[in-house]
Write an enzyme that holds these catalytic residues in place. Structure first.
Site, short mmCIF file in Angstrom:
data_model
loop_
_atom_site.label_atom_id
_atom_site.label_comp_id
_atom_site.label_asym_id
_atom_site.label_seq_id
_atom_site.Cartn_x
_atom_site.Cartn_y
_atom_site.Cartn_z
N ASP A 78 -3.23 -10.23 -0.15
CA ASP A 78 -4.18 -10.72 -1.15
C ASP A 78 -3.65 -11.94 -1.91
OD1 ASP A 78 -5.61 -8.53 -0.42
OD2 ASP A 78 -5.81 -7.69 -2.44
N HIS A 109 0.70 -8.64 -1.15
CA HIS A 109 0.25 -9.94 -1.70
C HIS A 109 1.15 -11.02 -1.12
CE1 HIS A 109 -1.31 -7.04 -4.63
NE2 HIS A 109 -2.26 -7.95 -4.89
NI NI Z 1 -5.69 -9.72 -6.04
#
Ligand code: NI
Length: 525
Positions: free
Chosen positions: A340, A481
């Site tokens: 992400d 992430h």
């Molecule tokens: Ni996010």
């Protein structure tokens, strides 16, 4: 008929060449009825059948050609283990492989569900096993590389038999039983043409037209008559079924000559009324017959021509990337890695790592970060990754009006689609904050996760591996992430760790076989 009696009928040169073991050369031209120029010595001087094995279609190569997707599957409940390969760009072949696997799983009569194993399972070692189609069945069921759990059940193993021209031939063997008793053992040969995408089973008896055995037999008998010095009749009495069997066997076991024809070794026992009239009762040794390229083509069905023409040639190579292979996540234990908040400064590095490991992932990107990173997005798509929307500015959608939430997700999707040239079909709500009204308004599946690595808390690299590799189940979705350097740094080890447990790394859409249901999605199962 004795060897001496035929020797009386033959000229000394032919005798020197070895009467019954002599090689006859056949050409595409109709066999002349005139006494043939006896036994061309050129063909006896050319390599004997044993010497042409290097060019033969059956020549074994032990190294799997580059570019194949090497696979391995294991399941305790179904008492099943499999080693196999998929060929990028030949989905038809890959479906045949899946069919072969399902048939073996079906033998267990157990309901099936993909399974992963604890760390240290060693399932990262994948693909075919050299010589395993020649091992004893019990060895297949016993060796760690191929054995089903508990060394009893069903085992599938494979061997790449040849890769030449545009054709790969792969033998797949299924063994079922235990160390006490083997109840099933079949080996099937498949081919794949990486140029045309054609694939299917190779049945050696089906490579030839039905008239080929009779033609081979006729030409052989005519040559034997000619070799005796007698006049060759224009036509012969039809061969008996047993005579045709000798010719059929010779065709099935024929080997390819360097010039594209074949050597067919007709077993002892060739006879005909015409030979008997000459005092030749039956051949007592094998009669090797050389068939020209053109004649072999005329006698061959399409697949026979393809295999013979490709044999002995340099393999053209697999052109499609392994990421093009459609994996069936009902059959294989799949997991989706997701990243992400990018694209960011480490995204390109992550792509390099995943590319080197042939791993696929899904990136939920923030729309405002796309400008200037278009090349990274295109690279990701080219490598087989999936891209999803993570809103324009990472806003909590539940704090917005429905129409503003919808336009935020959709604007980011549009920006990603425009940059990557690939339509975005999924979104991930920032912070996982979502409700059903928003999902309906956005009208896209909302992808959450089953495993949160909490990498944004910067727990350190070892902890990131501990929080992902050992804990995920088949059908799971892992959240990372790619704006955190540690998450990117451990990506390679995460991929290897998951593969060691038996997992396939797929995109979120692939996890659902291309049909992600609308709603809140945290895992497949
Ligand atoms: Ni996010």
């Amino acid at each position: 008929m004795s060897r001496r009696s035929i020797a009386r009928m033959l000229p000394p040169r032919a005798l020197a060449a070895g009467v019954l073991g002599i090689a006859l050369t056949l050409t595409a031209a109709p066999v002349s009825a005139a006494p043939a120029p006896v036994l061309p010595l050129a063909s006896t001087a050319s390599p004997a059948p044993a010497g042409i094995s290097a060019a033969a279609t059956s020549s074994l190569i032990t190294r799997t050609p580059k570019g194949l997707l090497r696979e391995r599957l294991r399941n305790t409940r179904a008492r099943f283990a499999a080693r196999f390969v998929y060929i990028p760009g030949v989905p038809k072949f890959n479906r045949l492989v899946d069919h072969e696997l399902r048939a073996a799983i079906h033998l267990s009569k157990q309901s099936y569900r993909p399974q992963a194993f604890p760390r240290g399972a060693g399932l990262g070692d994948r693909g075919c096993v050299a010589d395993s189609t020649k091992w004893s069945a019990k060895r297949v069921l016993a060796r760690a590389a191929t054995a089903p759990p508990g060394k009893r059940g069903a085992a599938v193993t494979c061997e790449v038999r040849s890769a030449s021209g545009s054709v790969i031939q792969v033998a797949m063997r299924t063994v079922r039983g235990s160390q006490r008793r083997v109840v099933h053992d079949t080996t099937r040969l498949y081919y794949a043409d990486v140029k045309t995408g054609a694939a299917g089973r190779v049945l050696k008896s089906k490579l030839w037209h039905s008239f080929a055995p009779k033609s081979l037999w006729t030409v052989t008998v005519k040559r034997l008559i000619a070799a005796s010095g007698a006049e060759v009749p224009a036509s012969l009495a039809d061969p008996s079924p047993s005579q045709l069997r000798i010719a059929t066997h010779a065709l099935i076991h024929s080997t390819r000559t360097s010039s594209g024809g074949i050597w067919a070794d007709l077993g002892a026992g060739i006879t005909s009324p015409e030979l008997r009239a000459l005092g030749i009762a039956k051949t007592k040794e094998a009669t090797p017959v050389r068939v020209s390229h053109a004649t072999a083509d005329r006698w061959s069905r399409k697949l026979g021509v393809l295999l013979r023409h490709s044999a002995g040639k340099r393999f053209v190579g697999v052109k499609q990337p392994v990421s093009k292979v459609q994996l069936d996540c009902r059959l294989l234990p799949c997991v989706a890695l997701t990243y992400d908040d990018g694209p960011g400064p480490y995204t390109a590095r992550l792509l390099r790592t995943l590319r080197a490991k042939h791993a696929r992932a899904t990136f939920f990107m923030v729309g405002s970060r796309v400008p200037g990173n278009e090349a990274i997005l295109r690279r990701a798509v080219k490598d087989g990754h999936e891209l999803g929307s993570h809103t324009m500015d990472h806003a909590d959608l539940t704090m917005r009006s429905l129409s503003s939430a919808r336009s935020d997700v959709r604007r980011a999707a549009k920006a990603i689609t425009a940059a990557s040239h690939r339509e975005v079909r999924l979104f991930r709500p920032p912070y996982g904050a979502i409700d059903d009204r928003i999902i309906r308004a956005v009208d896209m599946p909302a992808i959450l996760w089953s495993v949160d690595t909490n990498d944004w808390r910067e727990p350190g690299r070892a902890a990131l591996i501990e929080r992902s590799v050992p804990v995920v189940d088949p059908g799971g979705i892992i959240l990372f992430h790619d704006i955190h350097v540690d998450s990117v740094a451990v990506a390679g080890r995460v991929v290897l760790g998951l593969r060691d447990r038996g997992f396939e790394l797929v995109t979120v859409s692939q996890l659902f076989d291309g049909k992600v249901p609308l709603g809140r999605i945290a895992a497949r199962y």
